[in-house]
Design a protein around this motif. Sequence first.
Motif, PDB file in Angstrom:
ATOM      1  N   LYS A   1       0.829  -1.015   0.058  1.00  9.52           N
ATOM      2  CA  LYS A   1      -0.025  -0.148   0.182  1.00  9.52           C
ATOM      3  C   LYS A   1       0.866   1.215   0.026  1.00  9.52           C
ATOM      4  N   THR A   2       1.962   1.337   0.394  1.00  9.36           N
ATOM      5  CA  THR A   2       2.917   2.459   0.421  1.00  9.36           C
ATOM      6  C   THR A   2       4.094   2.459  -0.301  1.00  9.36           C
ATOM      7  N   LYS A   3       4.505   1.399  -1.001  1.00 13.02           N
ATOM      8  CA  LYS A   3       5.422   1.165  -2.139  1.00 13.02           C
ATOM      9  C   LYS A   3       4.957   1.046  -3.504  1.00 13.02           C
ATOM     10  N   THR A   4       5.854   1.522  -4.514  1.00 15.56           N
ATOM     11  CA  THR A   4       5.491   1.397  -5.660  1.00 15.56           C
ATOM     12  C   THR A   4       6.200  -0.303  -5.992  1.00 15.56           C
ATOM     13  N   LEU A   5       5.933  -0.926  -7.171  1.00 11.68           N
ATOM     14  CA  LEU A   5       6.391  -2.018  -7.399  1.00 11.68           C
ATOM     15  C   LEU A   5       8.079  -1.856  -7.609  1.00 11.68           C
ATOM     16  N   GLU A   6       8.404  -0.773  -8.201  1.00 10.85           N
ATOM     17  CA  GLU A   6       9.757  -0.443  -8.370  1.00 10.85           C
ATOM     18  C   GLU A   6      10.191  -0.442  -6.965  1.00 10.85           C
ATOM     19  N   GLN A   7       9.851   0.043  -6.011  1.00 14.32           N
ATOM     20  CA  GLN A   7      10.516   0.487  -4.573  1.00 14.32           C
ATOM     21  C   GLN A   7      10.624  -0.873  -3.734  1.00 14.32           C
ATOM     22  N   MET A   8       9.934  -1.969  -4.049  1.00 17.90           N
ATOM     23  CA  MET A   8       9.964  -3.049  -3.345  1.00 17.90           C
ATOM     24  C   MET A   8      11.232  -3.799  -3.331  1.00 17.90           C
ATOM     25  N   SER A   9      11.640  -4.464  -2.184  1.00 19.13           N
ATOM     26  CA  SER A   9      12.711  -5.381  -2.275  1.00 19.13           C
ATOM     27  C   SER A   9      12.633  -6.646  -2.928  1.00 19.13           C
ATOM     28  N   ALA A  10      13.523  -7.449  -3.152  1.00 16.46           N
ATOM     29  CA  ALA A  10      13.093  -8.595  -3.700  1.00 16.46           C
ATOM     30  C   ALA A  10      12.197  -9.486  -3.017  1.00 16.46           C
ATOM     31  N   ALA A  11      12.408  -9.633  -1.779  1.00 19.64           N
ATOM     32  CA  ALA A  11      11.623 -10.416  -0.988  1.00 19.64           C
ATOM     33  C   ALA A  11      10.151  -9.802  -1.040  1.00 19.64           C
ATOM     34  N   GLU A  12       9.784  -8.544  -1.018  1.00 17.94           N
ATOM     35  CA  GLU A  12       8.486  -8.057  -1.010  1.00 17.94           C
ATOM     36  C   GLU A  12       7.909  -8.301  -2.393  1.00 17.94           C
ATOM     37  N   TRP A  13       8.846  -8.319  -3.364  1.00 18.93           N
ATOM     38  CA  TRP A  13       8.184  -8.354  -4.536  1.00 18.93           C
ATOM     39  C   TRP A  13       7.779 -10.136  -4.906  1.00 18.93           C
ATOM     40  N   GLU A  14       8.593 -11.091  -4.499  1.00 20.47           N
ATOM     41  CA  GLU A  14       8.154 -12.379  -4.399  1.00 20.47           C
ATOM     42  C   GLU A  14       6.921 -12.761  -3.652  1.00 20.47           C
ATOM     43  N   SER A  15       6.921 -11.932  -2.414  1.00 20.98           N
ATOM     44  CA  SER A  15       5.561 -12.109  -1.684  1.00 20.98           C
ATOM     45  C   SER A  15       4.431 -11.902  -2.062  1.00 20.98           C
ATOM     46  N   LEU A  16       4.482 -10.793  -3.163  1.00 16.61           N
ATOM     47  CA  LEU A  16       3.308 -10.566  -3.794  1.00 16.61           C
ATOM     48  C   LEU A  16       2.549 -11.638  -4.578  1.00 16.61           C
ATOM     49  N   CYS A  17       3.134 -12.607  -5.063  1.00 18.49           N
ATOM     50  CA  CYS A  17       2.839 -13.841  -5.708  1.00 18.49           C
ATOM     51  C   CYS A  17       1.715 -14.446  -4.439  1.00 18.49           C
ATOM     52  N   ASP A  18       0.619 -14.637  -4.995  1.00 16.22           N
ATOM     53  CA  ASP A  18      -0.604 -15.368  -4.212  1.00 16.22           C
ATOM     54  C   ASP A  18      -0.355 -16.754  -4.119  1.00 16.22           C
ATOM     55  N   GLY A  19       0.265 -17.351  -5.310  1.00 18.21           N
ATOM     56  CA  GLY A  19       0.329 -18.884  -5.482  1.00 18.21           C
ATOM     57  C   GLY A  19      -0.718 -19.366  -6.093  1.00 18.21           C
ATOM     58  N   CYS A  20      -1.357 -18.654  -6.885  1.00 20.05           N
ATOM     59  CA  CYS A  20      -2.836 -19.107  -7.462  1.00 20.05           C
ATOM     60  C   CYS A  20      -2.236 -20.203  -8.868  1.00 20.05           C
ATOM     61  N   ALA A  21      -1.120 -19.762  -9.515  1.00 17.52           N
ATOM     62  CA  ALA A  21      -0.667 -20.535 -10.507  1.00 17.52           C
ATOM     63  C   ALA A  21      -1.191 -20.214 -11.818  1.00 17.52           C
ATOM     64  N   ARG A  22      -2.109 -19.302 -11.910  1.00 17.69           N
ATOM     65  CA  ARG A  22      -2.828 -19.081 -12.999  1.00 17.69           C
ATOM     66  C   ARG A  22      -1.957 -18.820 -14.246  1.00 17.69           C
ATOM     67  N   CYS A  23      -0.846 -18.016 -13.783  1.00 16.94           N
ATOM     68  CA  CYS A  23      -0.062 -17.459 -14.881  1.00 16.94           C
ATOM     69  C   CYS A  23       0.925 -18.710 -15.306  1.00 16.94           C
ATOM     70  N   CYS A  24       0.703 -19.970 -14.588  1.00 18.88           N
ATOM     71  CA  CYS A  24       1.643 -21.047 -15.235  1.00 18.88           C
ATOM     72  C   CYS A  24       0.773 -22.030 -16.144  1.00 18.88           C
ATOM     73  N   LEU A  25      -0.356 -21.488 -16.628  1.00 21.24           N
ATOM     74  CA  LEU A  25      -1.163 -22.319 -17.633  1.00 21.24           C
ATOM     75  C   LEU A  25      -0.800 -22.093 -19.045  1.00 21.24           C
ATOM     76  N   GLU A  26      -1.142 -22.996 -19.896  1.00 21.39           N
ATOM     77  CA  GLU A  26      -0.547 -22.755 -21.239  1.00 21.39           C
ATOM     78  C   GLU A  26      -1.693 -21.921 -21.703  1.00 21.39           C
ATOM     79  N   LYS A  27      -1.322 -20.957 -22.516  1.00 28.24           N
ATOM     80  CA  LYS A  27      -2.064 -19.987 -23.261  1.00 28.24           C
ATOM     81  C   LYS A  27      -1.735 -19.934 -24.670  1.00 28.24           C
ATOM     82  N   LEU A  28      -3.153 -19.570 -25.387  1.00 27.50           N
ATOM     83  CA  LEU A  28      -3.195 -19.620 -26.935  1.00 27.50           C
ATOM     84  C   LEU A  28      -3.258 -18.118 -27.303  1.00 27.50           C
ATOM     85  N   GLU A  29      -2.801 -17.812 -28.187  1.00 34.31           N
ATOM     86  CA  GLU A  29      -2.931 -16.387 -28.837  1.00 34.31           C
ATOM     87  C   GLU A  29      -3.447 -16.371 -30.082  1.00 34.31           C
TER      88      GLU A  29
END
Length: 170
Positions: A17-45
């Motif tokens: 809520k207080t930092k931009t994505l660019e301001q986040m530490s590596a640990a903060e950035w990684e912790s943003l992943c909610d673990g849904c894994a939807r991005c890990c599904l194969e996609k077709l364009e």
Amino acid sequence: MAAVPKRPSQQQELFWKTKTLEQMSAAEWESLCDGCARCCLEKLECEDTGRIYFTHIGCKMLDAEACGCKDYANRSKKVPDCVRLTPANVRTLSWLPSSCAYRLVAEGRDLYWWHPLVSGDPDTVHEAGVSVRGRVEGLEGEVSDAELEDHIVSWPTLLPKRAKLKKRPA
């Protein structure tokens, strides 16, 4: 997708809520992943329209039960077309789910109740029905490219009703 995020210390609790994505530490950035894994599904364009279609086929590195990468640290070596999220590309990747924390924070929105950083529980993403757990029908390599069209699904672009609630259901 990283391993299940650890809840940040009290001092860092609301960093998204207080930092931009660019301001986040590596640990903060990684912790943003909610673990849904939807991005890990194969996609077709679609070549004609550019529209992205999700399938219920996971990346070959996806552990569909844990909803995480089997070798996160080496994913780019093992899957050269794996998209590594960055503050710049989360703003332009149209296929990121609308519930993705990276996308939400980039848009100035708050995280949902089921996000592990909010709930303190890595299982709430599954409880809310947001993760791919129980919905992956196979992994890349088990289904031919020609058959992928037969595996197109709409659920990865939708948010279940219980996930839209303001707080965890009783």
